[in-house]
Motif scaffolding. Structure first.
Motif, PDB file in Angstrom:
ATOM      1  N   MET A  64      67.714  51.584   2.967  1.00 41.01           N
ATOM      2  CA  MET A  64      68.651  51.178   2.122  1.00 41.01           C
ATOM      3  C   MET A  64      67.642  49.354   1.874  1.00 41.01           C
ATOM      4  O   MET A  64      67.514  49.309   0.327  1.00 41.01           O
ATOM      5  CB  MET A  64      69.817  51.058   1.518  1.00 41.01           C
ATOM      6  CG  MET A  64      70.918  50.113   2.328  1.00 41.01           C
ATOM      7  SD  MET A  64      72.631  50.566   2.020  1.00 41.01           S
ATOM      8  CE  MET A  64      72.131  50.556   0.009  1.00 41.01           C
ATOM      9  N   HIS A  65      67.819  49.175   2.782  1.00 39.71           N
ATOM     10  CA  HIS A  65      67.371  48.018   2.924  1.00 39.71           C
ATOM     11  C   HIS A  65      65.871  48.429   3.626  1.00 39.71           C
ATOM     12  O   HIS A  65      65.192  48.681   5.041  1.00 39.71           O
ATOM     13  CB  HIS A  65      67.773  47.063   3.936  1.00 39.71           C
ATOM     14  CG  HIS A  65      68.782  46.113   3.211  1.00 39.71           C
ATOM     15  ND1 HIS A  65      70.254  45.399   4.339  1.00 39.71           N
ATOM     16  CD2 HIS A  65      69.186  46.089   2.151  1.00 39.71           C
ATOM     17  CE1 HIS A  65      70.979  45.536   3.610  1.00 39.71           C
ATOM     18  NE2 HIS A  65      69.995  45.488   1.665  1.00 39.71           N
ATOM     19  N   GLY A  66      64.169  48.184   2.785  1.00 45.25           N
ATOM     20  CA  GLY A  66      63.119  48.833   3.630  1.00 45.25           C
ATOM     21  C   GLY A  66      62.729  48.332   4.464  1.00 45.25           C
ATOM     22  O   GLY A  66      61.893  48.936   4.925  1.00 45.25           O
ATOM     23  N   ASN A  67      62.339  47.067   4.560  1.00 49.47           N
ATOM     24  CA  ASN A  67      62.277  46.211   6.155  1.00 49.47           C
ATOM     25  C   ASN A  67      63.185  46.602   7.902  1.00 49.47           C
ATOM     26  O   ASN A  67      62.919  46.529   8.941  1.00 49.47           O
ATOM     27  CB  ASN A  67      61.883  45.494   6.880  1.00 49.47           C
ATOM     28  CG  ASN A  67      63.122  44.153   6.166  1.00 49.47           C
ATOM     29  OD1 ASN A  67      64.227  44.908   5.717  1.00 49.47           O
ATOM     30  ND2 ASN A  67      62.557  42.833   5.900  1.00 49.47           N
ATOM     31  N   GLU A  68      64.046  47.706   7.568  1.00 50.35           N
ATOM     32  CA  GLU A  68      65.104  48.167   8.464  1.00 50.35           C
ATOM     33  C   GLU A  68      65.204  49.372   8.426  1.00 50.35           C
ATOM     34  O   GLU A  68      65.612  50.567   8.344  1.00 50.35           O
ATOM     35  CB  GLU A  68      66.680  47.998   8.003  1.00 50.35           C
ATOM     36  CG  GLU A  68      66.398  46.222   7.836  1.00 50.35           C
ATOM     37  CD  GLU A  68      68.395  45.551   6.791  1.00 50.35           C
ATOM     38  OE1 GLU A  68      69.277  46.767   7.293  1.00 50.35           O
ATOM     39  OE2 GLU A  68      68.521  44.451   6.772  1.00 50.35           O
ATOM     40  N   SER A  69      63.915  49.911   9.511  1.00 47.11           N
ATOM     41  CA  SER A  69      63.565  51.432  10.112  1.00 47.11           C
ATOM     42  C   SER A  69      63.618  51.374  11.291  1.00 47.11           C
ATOM     43  O   SER A  69      63.443  52.663  11.571  1.00 47.11           O
ATOM     44  CB  SER A  69      61.948  51.392  10.087  1.00 47.11           C
ATOM     45  OG  SER A  69      61.798  50.648  10.834  1.00 47.11           O
ATOM     46  N   LEU A 148      73.305  53.046   7.561  1.00 47.42           N
ATOM     47  CA  LEU A 148      72.421  52.420   8.875  1.00 47.42           C
ATOM     48  C   LEU A 148      71.494  51.309   8.449  1.00 47.42           C
ATOM     49  O   LEU A 148      70.632  51.498   6.960  1.00 47.42           O
ATOM     50  CB  LEU A 148      71.112  54.192   9.493  1.00 47.42           C
ATOM     51  CG  LEU A 148      72.618  54.917   9.540  1.00 47.42           C
ATOM     52  CD1 LEU A 148      71.383  56.207   9.674  1.00 47.42           C
ATOM     53  CD2 LEU A 148      73.340  54.604  10.720  1.00 47.42           C
ATOM     54  N   HIS A 149      71.610  50.519   9.426  1.00 43.98           N
ATOM     55  CA  HIS A 149      70.461  49.098   8.951  1.00 43.98           C
ATOM     56  C   HIS A 149      70.415  48.469  10.420  1.00 43.98           C
ATOM     57  O   HIS A 149      70.279  48.555  10.886  1.00 43.98           O
ATOM     58  CB  HIS A 149      71.344  48.172   8.544  1.00 43.98           C
ATOM     59  CG  HIS A 149      72.328  48.197   7.265  1.00 43.98           C
ATOM     60  ND1 HIS A 149      71.518  47.460   6.244  1.00 43.98           N
ATOM     61  CD2 HIS A 149      72.724  48.736   6.602  1.00 43.98           C
ATOM     62  CE1 HIS A 149      71.999  48.297   4.314  1.00 43.98           C
ATOM     63  NE2 HIS A 149      73.383  48.536   5.434  1.00 43.98           N
ATOM     64  N   ASP A 150      69.297  47.498  10.132  1.00 45.50           N
ATOM     65  CA  ASP A 150      68.616  46.844  10.663  1.00 45.50           C
ATOM     66  C   ASP A 150      69.315  46.021  11.143  1.00 45.50           C
ATOM     67  O   ASP A 150      69.608  44.900   9.928  1.00 45.50           O
ATOM     68  CB  ASP A 150      66.930  46.688  11.330  1.00 45.50           C
ATOM     69  CG  ASP A 150      66.326  47.440  11.721  1.00 45.50           C
ATOM     70  OD1 ASP A 150      66.244  47.625  13.093  1.00 45.50           O
ATOM     71  OD2 ASP A 150      66.486  48.320  11.325  1.00 45.50           O
TER      72      ASP A 150
HETATM   73 ZN   LIG Z   1      70.951  45.357   5.967  1.00 45.20          ZN
END
Ligand SMILES: [Zn+2]
Length: 359
Positions: A64-69, A148-150
Motif C-alpha cells: 500500500m506504500h509503493g516503495n515497500e516491496s 504488510l510494510h517495510d
Molecule cells: Zn508502510
C-alpha cells in the motif's frame, strides 16, 4: 501439515531486489487463481489472488506504500509454497493483494499517484486504492487481516537492527485490549516465538498510538484481528533478500497458528521491546569535520537515499546528523583513521567521505 522444506526450494526465483512492480509480478500470476479487483489512480490493475476453501479467512495486502516491496516478495514465496503444499490450506481461505498501490510501486514512492498516503486514508477513503481494499475487506469478511510494510533502516531494537517489527494496532485512544486486539497480539506472540531462534532479538514492537486513519487501526476497530508486519534491515542485506525469508517464515507461522487455532500467550507480545530510531546506515565516530565553516569534532551519521534509476534502486549516501551520537548505532561503523588528514565539509558529498574510507 508437513514441516516445510528448505526455503530455497520454493522462494520465487523471478523476484529479487527492492524494485517490485506489476510488471514483475504479472508473469507469475498465471500460476494462481487471480483476478483484477480494481484499477489504480493512473489505471494500473490491482490484482487479488484467492487460495483455499477452508473456514478461517485471511486477508493479506502488501505495498500500500509503493516503495515497500519486501513483504510482496515474501507473499509470492508463500503462494509458491502453498501451491506445492496444499494440505497447509485445509482450514484456510486466503485473499491476497500483492500490490495495492501499483502507481507508487512503479514510481518507487510511498504515496499513490495523487501523492496520498493510503495508510492515512482509512476514514475518508478518498483514493480509489483505499476503496478497493475496503471493498475486499467488506466482501471477503476476513477473520484475520495482515497489513504488510517495510520499515526504514533507522529502526533498531536491543541495539541491533529491527529485522522484523510487529504491531497489533490499537482500536481506541486508550489502547485497550479487547478480544479482537488480543488475538492479533497473540498472533504476534506466535510469530515472535517462531522467529526468535532464527534472528534472536532483532524483532521489535511498533508504537501503538491510535490513529483511526490508519488501515490497521480501522480494521481492528471493525472487529477483525489485524496484524501489522514491518520488514526491516538485516546486516549487509539492503536488497532485503534475507529479511524476505524471515517475513516468509512469519507468514507460515501465523497461518499455521490460525489453521490450528493455537496461539502463544499475549504476554510474549507485550514483552517485545519497542522499536527505537537509533540507527544510521553509516556512523562515523569521533571524527573531525567542517560544518558551516566551523571545525568540529564529533560523530557523523549518514543515511542512504533510495533512488529509482534504470529500473533498479540506487543507494546514495547523504549526511543525516552530526554531533554527539554516542547513543546511536551504525549498520556500518568504519574505522575513520583515514579521515584524520581529511577535513570534510558536512555540506558536501557524503559519497566522497565513503570513497576516502574505501566504502
Ligand atoms: Zn508502510
Amino acid at each position: 501439515m508437513n514441516p516445510f522444506p528448505p526455503y530455497s526450494s520454493f522462494a520465487e526465483p523471478k523476484l529479487s531486489g527492492r524494485y517490485i512492480t506489476n510488471t514483475h509480478i504479472d508473469p507469475l500470476l498465471s500460476d494462481y487463481n487471480h483476478s483484477i479487483i480494481g484499477h489504480s489512480t493512473s489505471g494500473l490493475p490491482i490484482y487479488r489472488i484467492r487460495m483455499g476453501t477452508g473456514s478461517s479467512k485471511v486477508l493479506m495486502w502488501s505495498q500500500m506504500h509503493g516503495n515497500e516491496s519486501t513483504t510482496t516478495k515474501s507473499l509470492l514465496d508463500l503462494l509458491r509454497f502453498l501451491n506445492t503444499n496444499p494440505d497447509w490450506l485445509d482450514n484456510l481461505q486466503l485473499s491476497i493483494i500483492p500490490i495495492l498501490n501499483p502507481d507508487g510501486a512503479k514510481a518507487y514512492t510511498r504515496v499513490n499517484a495523487n501523492q496520498v498516503d493510503l495508510n492515512r486514508d482509512a476514514i475518508d477513503l478518498s483514493q480509489v486504492e483505499s476503496r478497493v481494499l475496503r471493498e475486499e475487506f467488506d466482501q471477503f469478511s476476513p477473520d484475520y487481516a495482515f497489513n504488510l510494510h517495510d520499515q526504514r533502516t533507522i529502526f533498531g531494537v536491543n541495539g541491533k537492527p529491527a529485522t522484523v517489527s510487529l504491531l497489533a494496532p490499537a482500536f481506541d485512544q486508550n489502547r485497550n485490549y479487547n478480544s479482537c486486539r488480543t488475538l492479533a497480539a497473540q498472533l504476534a506472540s506466535t510469530i515472535f516465538e517462531g522467529l526468535h531462534p532464527m534472528i534472536g532479538s532483532q524483532i521489535g514492537r511498533f508504537d501503538d498510538s491510535f490513529n483511526p486513519n490508519c488501515v490497521g487501526d480501522a480494521f481492528q476497530s471493525a472487529g477483525v484481528p489485524t496484524l501489522l508486519v514491518e520488514a526491516g534491515h538485516y546486516p549487509d542485506d539492503y536488497e532485503r533478500e534475507k529479511t524476505r525469508e524471515y517475513v516468509f517464515y512469519a507468514y507460515v507461522l501465523a497461518l499455521k497458528a490460525i489453521a490450528t487455532s493455537s496461539f502463544s500467550d499475549i504476554s510474549v507480545y507485550c514483552s517485545i521491546p519497542e522499536n527505537q530510531k537509533l540507527f544510521f546506515d553509516f556512523l562515523l565516530r569521533d571524527v573531525r569535520y567542517l560544518e558551516n565553516g566551523d571545525m568540529k569534532r564529533g560523530d557523523v551519521g549518514l543515511q542512504y537515499k533510495e533512488v529509482l534509476q534504470n529500473s533498479s534502486i540506487a543507494f546514495q549516501a547523504a549526511f543525516s546528523a552530526s554531533g554527539d551520537l554516542s547513543h546511536c548505532f551504525g549498520h556500518i561503523e568504519p574505522n575513520c583513521e583515514k579521515l584524520d588528514w581529511f577535513d570534510f565539509k558536512i555540506e558536501e558529498s557524503a559519497q566522497n567521505v565513503l570513497n576516502t574510507l574505501d566504502l
